[in-house]
Design an enzyme around this catalytic site. Structure first.
Site, PDB file in Angstrom:
ATOM      1  N   ASN A  42       0.932  -1.225   0.104  1.00  0.00           N
ATOM      2  CA  ASN A  42       0.032   0.004   0.062  1.00  0.00           C
ATOM      3  C   ASN A  42       0.894   1.236  -0.002  1.00  0.00           C
ATOM      4  OD1 ASN A  42       0.540  -0.938   2.756  1.00  0.00           O
ATOM      5  ND2 ASN A  42      -1.216   0.339   3.478  1.00  0.00           N
ATOM      6  N   GLU A  44       0.113   5.369   0.783  1.00  0.00           N
ATOM      7  CA  GLU A  44      -0.806   6.239   1.182  1.00  0.00           C
ATOM      8  C   GLU A  44      -0.548   7.560   0.605  1.00  0.00           C
ATOM      9  OE1 GLU A  44      -1.997   4.232   5.451  1.00  0.00           O
ATOM     10  OE2 GLU A  44      -0.970   6.268   5.237  1.00  0.00           O
ATOM     11  N   GLU A  55      -2.903  -4.773  -3.325  1.00  0.00           N
ATOM     12  CA  GLU A  55      -3.370  -5.737  -4.222  1.00  0.00           C
ATOM     13  C   GLU A  55      -3.701  -5.035  -5.581  1.00  0.00           C
ATOM     14  OE1 GLU A  55      -5.682  -6.560  -0.455  1.00  0.00           O
ATOM     15  OE2 GLU A  55      -4.913  -4.909  -1.352  1.00  0.00           O
ATOM     16  N   CYS A  86     -10.291  -5.279   0.095  1.00  0.00           N
ATOM     17  CA  CYS A  86     -11.385  -4.451   0.280  1.00  0.00           C
ATOM     18  C   CYS A  86     -12.219  -4.669  -1.149  1.00  0.00           C
ATOM     19  CB  CYS A  86     -11.012  -3.191   0.438  1.00  0.00           C
ATOM     20  SG  CYS A  86     -10.260  -2.383  -1.248  1.00  0.00           S
ATOM     21  N   CYS A  89     -10.879  -3.625  -4.381  1.00  0.00           N
ATOM     22  CA  CYS A  89      -9.604  -4.681  -4.652  1.00  0.00           C
ATOM     23  C   CYS A  89     -10.359  -5.956  -5.261  1.00  0.00           C
ATOM     24  CB  CYS A  89      -8.656  -4.852  -3.771  1.00  0.00           C
ATOM     25  SG  CYS A  89      -7.470  -3.570  -3.363  1.00  0.00           S
TER      26      CYS A  89
END
Length: 137
Positions: A42, A44, A55, A86, A89
């Site tokens: 990830n 941010e 992902e 999530c 994804c």
């Protein structure tokens, strides 16, 4: 590749995560149909909505390298809390995978396995869109 090996690759990937806001590291390891593995972490952004999910990063890397068929994916977080992809994804994975795509989630000392279709039933697909177009005509 075994589920444990794929989870280990996801764990390695999360080390590169850029998470100055949430401090919640996530890594993903995506195995393509030919056995090639792409990883992602990830990334941010201060406005959160521009953040990239692990992902998605792995999928983008695979597609960039000519792969559009996936065999399985593993996801891990620094908390080893069994994080699942999530909804966004899941939809991205569904674009390139069948409902039976194995999704391995790292729970620390165990791995929980899901099928993508169980995590995201009735996904939006080309068939869904074509059916909707047919009803409007």
């Amino acid at each position: 590749m075994e589920a444990t090996e794929l989870v280990e690759r996801a764990r390695e990937a999360l080390a590169a995560a850029y998470v100055p806001y949430s401090e919640y590291r996530v890594g993903a390891a995506l195995e393509t149909a030919d056995g090639t593995v792409y990883t992602g972490c990830n990334v941010e952004n201060a406005n959160y909505s521009n953040s990239l999910h692990a992902e998605e990063v792995a999928v983008a890397e695979a597609v960039k390298n000519g792969h559009a068929e996936f065999a399985r994916i593993a996801v891990s977080s620094g908390a080893r809390d069994g994080v699942t992809p999530c909804g966004m994804c899941r939809q991205t994975l569904a674009e390139f995978s069948e409902d039976d795509l194995p999704v391995f989630c790292d729970e620390g000392d165990s791995i929980r396995e899901y099928a993508l279709g169980d995590l995201l039933p009735n996904t939006i697909s080309l068939d869904t869109l074509e059916a909707a177009r047919g009803r409007r005509s």
